[in-house]
Design a protein around this motif. Structure first.
Motif, PDB file in Angstrom:
ATOM      1  N   CYS A  58       0.817  -1.143   0.089  1.00  0.00           N
ATOM      2  CA  CYS A  58       0.008  -0.008   0.108  1.00  0.00           C
ATOM      3  C   CYS A  58       0.973   1.296   0.048  1.00  0.00           C
ATOM      4  N   LEU A  60       0.345   4.290   0.968  1.00  0.00           N
ATOM      5  CA  LEU A  60       0.393   4.854   2.261  1.00  0.00           C
ATOM      6  C   LEU A  60       0.785   4.436   3.496  1.00  0.00           C
ATOM      7  N   CYS A  61       0.790   2.873   3.737  1.00  0.00           N
ATOM      8  CA  CYS A  61       1.007   2.313   4.813  1.00  0.00           C
ATOM      9  C   CYS A  61       1.839   1.013   4.725  1.00  0.00           C
ATOM     10  N   CYS A  70      -4.792   0.333   0.514  1.00  0.00           N
ATOM     11  CA  CYS A  70      -5.369  -0.983   1.071  1.00  0.00           C
ATOM     12  C   CYS A  70      -6.602  -0.621   1.691  1.00  0.00           C
ATOM     13  N   CYS A  73      -6.812   1.634   4.504  1.00  0.00           N
ATOM     14  CA  CYS A  73      -6.683   3.057   4.489  1.00  0.00           C
ATOM     15  C   CYS A  73      -7.638   3.655   3.746  1.00  0.00           C
TER      16      CYS A  73
HETATM   17 ZN    ZN Z   1      -2.755   1.125   3.809  1.00  0.00          ZN
END
Ligand code: ZN
Ligand code: ZN
Lengths: 199, 248
Positions: A58, A60-61, A70, A73
């Motif tokens: 993902c 972002l994370c 994901c 998120c």
């Molecule tokens: Zn994520």
């Protein structure tokens, strides 16, 4: 490895590369696959490749995902300002199982482990730093393992992020539920005392 | 089959299967050895924090002759170095100690002096928070105990006394070179003051030295030189060394 026909020997060698699989387990799995129907083996091979092709991190994370962002998120019902930092994607699963955490995650893909050549540069932190700098994070909950590596990582992260004005907390460390106090050693007991709370 | 009770320092551990761990130990009475600790990966393991890196423990080892993996029956913490390693600088330093100890000492050879050295250096890190001199002291004595300590006042090639003149080394050196013998591959100069520290290292106890004075200039230079010599003798790159260089 002359005891086996070449393709079988090669399969055993490959299986042995997997974590937790030694010579004996590798042989057992290989023989099992040899005896299994062809479609079962095909399904296994396909799912291996499928997972490899479709799963990525993902953006972002860093969690394993087949969509980006994901599902955590992308979930607007979760608290995106509360970020739980974990070492590995399966730690996400462990935290999720409690059903008590409604924030989002950040996966480091490791912990500070100098003997394995893992220093701060090797941790996946850049996208977390970006989230923080965009002002999207209120609190970081550091849920790395209660080990030397996990603790060093937690301390490093708190030094990095606290000056940026967000709250940084650490999950409690101490006695495992169901254990007896008399068997706790000095490190466990002192961590438990340190993490005591008002009642 | 005998169970041996011994003091030990945990050098490192890795996972074995789903529930066990293998620990590499420097023990007092069996030398350096590897033990399997069953169930040690579990949250409620009977080993508790005893197998965390650099723990000083009492261990009960089930000795299996002619096997390179022994079994750890139980272990308890004598002295923990868990908290000091929360500081990444100290963590890198302690893991450097573990890596050198593990690669430098042969398996199953009792070495009381090396054991006491490792413990003294860990305690110095704990009490002083200083890193340079404890590591310098460790490097110096590890080489000396192994019989690999180079002359600090003599050219390793021609034997000339180095005296006031410069002394040089480079990657892969196992000694110092005078200005005449130095080559393009030995570009690093090391000061006279740094070389003179050999006297102190030979003659003092680490804790006294740390208490007596501030870290003298040149301590880092000498530490880096001896680190190079250690690596030269090991004939392989130390993983922790690059991370150490970034920190200290
Ligand atoms: Zn994520
Ligand atoms: Zn010379």
């Amino acid at each position: 490895m002359k005891d086996y026909a070449e393709p079988l020997a090669r399969l055993i060698e490959e299986l042995k590369q997997l974590p937790g699989i030694g010579q004996k387990s590798a042989q057992r799995i290989a023989f099992h696959l040899e005896r299994a129907p062809r479609e079962d083996v095909e399904r296994l091979a396909r799912s291996l490749l499928d997972a490899k092709d479709k799963i990525r991190l993902c953006s972002l994370c860093n969690n394993f995902t087949d969509t980006d962002p994901c599902r955590f998120c992308a979930d607007s019902s979760r608290d995106h300002q509360l970020v739980c930092v974990v070492e590995t994607p399966y730690n996400v699963v462990t935290v999720e199982k409690t059903r008590e955490f409604h924030g989002v995650y950040h996966v480091l893909h490791g912990a500070l482990a100098p003997l394995q050549g893992i220093g701060p540069e090797q941790l996946k932190l850049q996208n977390l730093m970006e989230r923080v700098k965009r002002g999207e994070v209120r609190e970081l909950i550091i849920a790395t393992s209660p080990t030397v590596e996990g603790e060093a990582t937690a301390v490093y992260l708190s030094k990095l992020f606290k000056p940026l004005g967000l709250r940084v907390t650490r999950i409690a460390m101490g006695l495992p539920v169901g254990s007896e106090i008399e068997f706790a050693d000095e490190v466990t007991m002192s961590k438990a005392l340190e993490g005591r709370r008002e009642m | 089959m005998p169970v041996v009770e011994t003091e030990a320092v945990v050098l490192r551990t890795h996972r074995l299967g789903e529930t066990d761990k293998i620990a590499s130990l420097l023990t007092r009475s069996l030398g350096r050895c590897r033990v399997a600790a069953s169930g040690a990966q579990r949250t409620r393991s009977r080993f508790g924090s005893a197998l965390e890196p650099l723990s000083y423990i009492r261990a009960w080892v089930f000795e299996r002759e002619n096997r390179d993996l022994q079994r750890l029956n139980s272990a308890e913490v004598i002295e923990s170095f868990f908290s000091i390693q929360r500081d990444y600088r100290i963590q890198v330093a302690t893991q450097y100690l573990a890596e050198v100890t593990e690669s430098f000492l042969p398996e199953r050879e009792v070495n009381e002096r090396a054991f006491r050295l490792l413990l003294a250096v860990l305690r110095a890190l704990k009490s002083s928070g200083e890193v340079t001199r404890p590591l310098l002291y460790f490097n110096y004595w590890m080489l000396r105990l192994g019989g690999f300590l180079p002359h600090l006042n003599q050219c390793g090639r021609c034997g000339t006394s180095l005296g006031e003149a410069g002394a040089f080394y480079g990657q892969g050196s196992d000694g110092l070179y005078c200005a005449e013998c130095r080559r393009p591959a030995t570009p690093v100069e090391i000061s006279r003051q740094a070389r003179a520290m050999g006297e102190t290292l030979r003659g003092s106890r680490l804790e006294d030295w740390l208490r007596r004075q501030e870290a003298p200039a040149g301590a880092k230079q000498l530490r880096l030189f001896l680190e190079e010599v250690i690596q030269t003798h090991l004939e392989r790159k130390l993983v922790t060394r690059a991370l150490l260089a970034e920190e200290i």
